[in-house]
Scaffold this motif. Structure first.
Motif, PDB file in Angstrom:
ATOM      1  N   ARG A  91       0.905  -1.232  -0.256  1.00 23.52           N
ATOM      2  CA  ARG A  91       0.372   0.229   0.270  1.00 23.52           C
ATOM      3  C   ARG A  91       0.888   1.425   0.110  1.00 23.52           C
ATOM      4  N   VAL A  92       1.664   0.606   0.574  1.00 26.38           N
ATOM      5  CA  VAL A  92       2.438   2.158   0.553  1.00 26.38           C
ATOM      6  C   VAL A  92       3.619   2.388  -0.686  1.00 26.38           C
ATOM      7  N   GLU A  97      -7.085   4.061   5.692  1.00 24.13           N
ATOM      8  CA  GLU A  97      -6.040   2.854   6.327  1.00 24.13           C
ATOM      9  C   GLU A  97      -5.821   3.755   7.716  1.00 24.13           C
ATOM     10  N   MET A  98      -5.310   4.903   7.283  1.00 27.97           N
ATOM     11  CA  MET A  98      -4.648   5.548   8.346  1.00 27.97           C
ATOM     12  C   MET A  98      -6.184   6.342   9.506  1.00 27.97           C
ATOM     13  N   VAL A 103      -5.398  13.368  -0.357  1.00 26.22           N
ATOM     14  CA  VAL A 103      -5.100  11.898   0.111  1.00 26.22           C
ATOM     15  C   VAL A 103      -6.133  10.914  -1.093  1.00 26.22           C
ATOM     16  N   ASP A 110      -6.333   5.184   1.093  1.00 27.27           N
ATOM     17  CA  ASP A 110      -5.488   5.139   2.295  1.00 27.27           C
ATOM     18  C   ASP A 110      -5.967   6.204   2.923  1.00 27.27           C
ATOM     19  N   ALA A 129       0.976   3.756  -2.814  1.00 30.01           N
ATOM     20  CA  ALA A 129       0.506   5.498  -2.678  1.00 30.01           C
ATOM     21  C   ALA A 129       1.858   6.050  -2.536  1.00 30.01           C
ATOM     22  N   TYR A 187       2.610  10.818   1.235  1.00 26.47           N
ATOM     23  CA  TYR A 187       1.687  12.306   0.641  1.00 26.47           C
ATOM     24  C   TYR A 187       2.661  13.235   1.415  1.00 26.47           C
ATOM     25  N   ASP A 233       4.290   5.860   7.855  1.00 26.42           N
ATOM     26  CA  ASP A 233       4.484   5.346   7.094  1.00 26.42           C
ATOM     27  C   ASP A 233       3.775   6.236   5.472  1.00 26.42           C
ATOM     28  N   LEU A 234       2.432   5.405   5.677  1.00 26.35           N
ATOM     29  CA  LEU A 234       1.352   6.185   4.375  1.00 26.35           C
ATOM     30  C   LEU A 234       1.955   7.985   4.183  1.00 26.35           C
TER      31      LEU A 234
END
Length: 337
Positions: free
Chosen positions: A172-173, A227-228, A220, A224, A176, A302, A297-298
């Motif tokens: 995912r990272v 997710e955060m 974003v 994502d 992204a 961004y 990480d995400l």
């Protein structure tokens, strides 16, 4: 209209500038050769002025000839910042092959990221059912009195789940990392996460309160942001005694999203460590120790950040900072569950 040749622009600019230099030099030399005390007439002043004008025009043509490089740099910055996915616009014929190669590179990167994410999703889906069956067998072994076997199976199932979570998070990272042109409304993502927490923690009777402006948008993608927010809310719900609070506010070109709980909080020495992979504040609530690390990480992908601190409500505060996506004004939403 087809962009002109960069070579032609530069040659034209140099020729115009050279003509201006020659004209001004000739007029100047003629003036110097006159007798002392001679007053310069209009017929000598005009060539000098015309020469200076030609010199300025030549420099302007050269500058305009080089302007595509400035434009290319600005559009590359837009790609880097996620405001666009490709290099658009007209360029001189000498620059067009470079732009085409860069766009092809961006397209190939996007395809590879999509394939990597799809592969990770297929892997997770393929392992989900076997892991669920193993977890059921662990419970049966424990009920049958095979406690040692149950402990061994449970440890291996948890280890496999951590590995799956870790690789999915990395995928995912990586995905992204592709430029984002998304504009996601924070309240939309928050509502979906709150409904999920309702189902997961229905036996806890927790109250989740939202104070998020309806015009709060971040640069974003929705998945994502979910997710955060999902990881932050899940962590808050695990530790909260009765209430969780989610708020959002603008801070210049950034959006600050804060998730507070009224739980026991964390010692100052642990607040930075819990953002690292595999670090958990306590073993009791379970989990793989990846949740807050994934958020970090995400957020960094961004160009955002996350910090944890003591909440005014007694527990922990997680402050997520993300780039703002400008949107038309809208009324403020304040609501609770």
């Amino acid at each position: 209209m087809k962009a002109r040749s960069l070579h032609a622009r530069l040659v034209a600019g140099v020729i115009v500038w050279a003509l201006g230099v020659l004209g001004a030099s000739f007029a100047g030399m003629t003036l110097i050769s006159r007798k002392p005390g001679w007053v310069m007439g209009v017929h000598f002043a005009m060539p000098i002025i015309a020469g200076l004008v030609f010199m300025g025009a030549g420099l302007l043509v050269v500058r305009r000839g080089l302007s595509p490089f400035r434009t290319l740099r600005e559009r590359l910055a837009a790609v880097r910042d996620g405001r666009t996915a490709r290099l658009e616009g007209e360029y001189p014929i000498e620059v067009e092959p470079l732009v085409a190669d860069l766009n092809a590179l961006l397209d190939e990167r996007e395809r590879r990221v999509a394939r990597a994410l799809a592969t990770a999703g297929d892997l997770a889906h393929g392992l989900k059912t076997p892991l669920a069956i193993l977890a059921q067998e662990t419970g049966r072994a424990d009920a049958a009195g095979q406690h040692d076997l149950a402990v061994a199976l449970r440890d291996q199932v948890q280890r496999m789940r951590r590995q799956v979570d870790s690789h999915l998070a990395q995928a995912r990272v990586t995905a992204a990392g592709a430029p984002s042109t998304a504009s996601t409304r924070v309240i939309d993502a928050a509502h979906g996460i709150v409904r999920t927490m309702d189902r997961l923690y229905t036996d806890r009777a927790l109250t989740i309160e939202l104070d998020i402006p309806a015009d709060s948008h971040v640069n974003v993608p929705l998945e994502d942001l979910e997710e955060m927010l999902g990881n932050l809310l899940d962590n808050a719900c695990k530790w909260a005694r009765t209430r969780v609070f989610v708020s959002s506010r603008a801070d210049g070109r950034r959006v600050l999203i804060e998730v507070d709980d009224d739980g026991p909080g964390l010692e100052p020495g642990m607040r930075e460590r819990v953002l690292q992979r595999g670090v958990r504040a306590d073993e009791a609530p379970g989990g793989s120790g990846l949740g807050l690390a994934i958020v970090r990480d995400l957020a960094e992908v961004y160009r955002g950040s996350i910090v944890v601190d003591r909440s005014d409500r007694g527990g922990l505060r997680a402050r997520l900072t993300l780039p703002s996506a400008c949107q038309p004004d809208a009324p403020t939403l304040g609501m609770g569950r």
